[in-house]
Design an enzyme around this catalytic site. Sequence first.
Site, PDB file in Angstrom:
ATOM      1  N   ASP A   1      41.830  44.801  40.155  1.00 44.28           N
ATOM      2  CA  ASP A   1      40.697  45.636  39.766  1.00 44.28           C
ATOM      3  C   ASP A   1      40.641  46.833  40.708  1.00 44.28           C
ATOM      4  O   ASP A   1      41.685  47.269  41.192  1.00 44.28           O
ATOM      5  CB  ASP A   1      39.414  44.790  39.755  1.00 44.28           C
ATOM      6  CG  ASP A   1      38.376  45.335  38.786  1.00 44.28           C
ATOM      7  OD1 ASP A   1      37.978  46.509  38.951  1.00 44.28           O
ATOM      8  OD2 ASP A   1      37.957  44.611  37.861  1.00 44.28           O
TER       9      ASP A   1
ATOM     10  N   HIS B   1      42.907  49.335  39.691  1.00 41.88           N
ATOM     11  CA  HIS B   1      42.173  50.315  38.883  1.00 41.88           C
ATOM     12  C   HIS B   1      41.815  51.583  39.644  1.00 41.88           C
ATOM     13  O   HIS B   1      41.033  52.398  39.172  1.00 41.88           O
ATOM     14  CB  HIS B   1      40.914  49.678  38.286  1.00 41.88           C
ATOM     15  CG  HIS B   1      41.235  48.604  37.278  1.00 41.88           C
ATOM     16  ND1 HIS B   1      40.266  47.866  36.637  1.00 41.88           N
ATOM     17  CD2 HIS B   1      42.431  48.139  36.814  1.00 41.88           C
ATOM     18  CE1 HIS B   1      40.848  46.998  35.806  1.00 41.88           C
ATOM     19  NE2 HIS B   1      42.156  47.150  35.908  1.00 41.88           N
TER      20      HIS B   1
END
Length: 391
Positions: free
Chosen positions: A217, A240
């Site tokens: 993430d 991310h």
Amino acid sequence: METPTRIILVSLLFLLFIQSMAIDGSYNVVVLGAKGDGLTDSTKSFLSAWAAACGFPKPATIYVPKGIYLVKQAQFVGPCKSDAITFKIDGTIVAPSDYKANGNASFWLQFWKVDGVSIFGGLLDGQGTGLWDCKASGKICPIGTTTLGFTNSNNIAITGLTSLNSQLFHLAFNGCNNVKLQEVNISAAGNSHNTDGIHVQFSSSVAILNSNICTGDDCVSIGPGTTNLRIENVFCGPGHGISIGSLGKVLQEEGVVNVTVKNVTFRDTQNGARIKSWGRPSKGFVKDVLFQHATMINVQNPIIIDQNYCPSNIDCPGQVSGVKITDITYQDIHGTSATEVAVKFDCSKMNPCSGIIVQDVNLTYKNQPAKSTCTNAAGTVIGLIEPTMCL
Ligand SMILES: *[C@@H]1O[C@H](CO)[C@@H](O)[C@H](O)[C@H]1NC(C)=O
Ligand SMILES: *[C@@H]1O[C@H](CO)[C@@H](O)[C@H](O)[C@H]1NC(C)=O
Ligand SMILES: *[C@@H]1O[C@H](CO)[C@@H](O)[C@H](O)[C@H]1NC(C)=O
Ligand SMILES: *[C@@H]1O[C@H](CO)[C@@H](O)[C@H](O)[C@H]1NC(C)=O
Ligand SMILES: *[C@@H]1O[C@H](CO)[C@@H](O)[C@H](O)[C@H]1NC(C)=O
């Protein structure tokens, strides 16, 4: 020797021993009963070491020798008498491999209301793979625990720590002031859910330096109430990217002010420099952000502001973000985009982004100049720019 005398003698020796440790304020978890065999539950020894160090009126040290120590959910609570507690960790601390073992706890290891805690070295293994598999299978699973959290704490220094396979976030700072992270190495699989590298919120003067973050993430996620944050010399990927947000989920929300992200390399990440807000009413804001000297290698959204975040279209369709985004500078950002649109400013209709400065940006897609798209965004373009800027 008769038994009572023997008990007295042993007790006396034990007292002397405890006192001898207390004289210099050093506490070795193995001396306090921890076993570095990877199997024995050493939670109590870590907590006794903490209690002793915390109660010591001078600087104190907790030493974790080489070995693998199984530690269950643990809270290291202050305030302490000692204003400087150092963890020197040569070993590995592992979470229980059964992801249900920590129940619904938010944190595996949590520091709460502490001041002057430093951590040197160490490997924290969250053993998150079981939970990731559970989540990936679509079953109903626990949310999971954040590996290491600091809450309402000040003057924290972490150097040379490795965090491996967290169940949820790796490191999280909430309500903290003056935090310095250096040479931190974070690693989780690129497809693991919600394994953010470092999360910061309601905190000021946090510095994240010379670190390596590979995760599923956000590399760093920056929540409401973050001020004076500095991120420098960091490698991100997979993951991310660095994200301010999601912001604006609630109406009354503190802003994010004064964030500098300098010399970061993003490789194979979903985003590079991102600012993201819910498409919902909010009094939140983002102000004075500098993204400088970034290298993008095959990044899907190298530069992105997305103010229409509305996952699963619940609670926000048709609404616009109240979050006001101003004075955001992108300077010397270059490399390759994995999609045609390398720069996307999708701002709020009600609160257009203003004061965006784009300077010396060069992002290519398949060896061609990439594209930029702008909605409700205003600013200035300086120097040689590719893609041609829509501002
Ligand atoms: C976790 O929370 C859920 C929902 O509140 C509850 O049903 C469950 O029993 C809890 N599990 C543990 C281990 O505490
Ligand atoms: C970071 O940790 C990973 C996983 O343990 C390891 O493979 C890598 O070598 C480490 N990198 C550094 C710079 O310590
Ligand atoms: C912005 O934050 C940096 C630390 O990252 C600090 O040195 C600087 O003084 C802050 N600037 C302002 C205007 O507060
Ligand atoms: C930029 O960061 C990398 C680590 O990602 C580091 O190796 C390099 O020395 C840094 N460059 C400068 C100019 O500080
Ligand atoms: C952008 O980078 C590409 C590839 O490195 C190069 O060919 C091009 O001249 C650069 N453009 C600008 C405006 O610097």
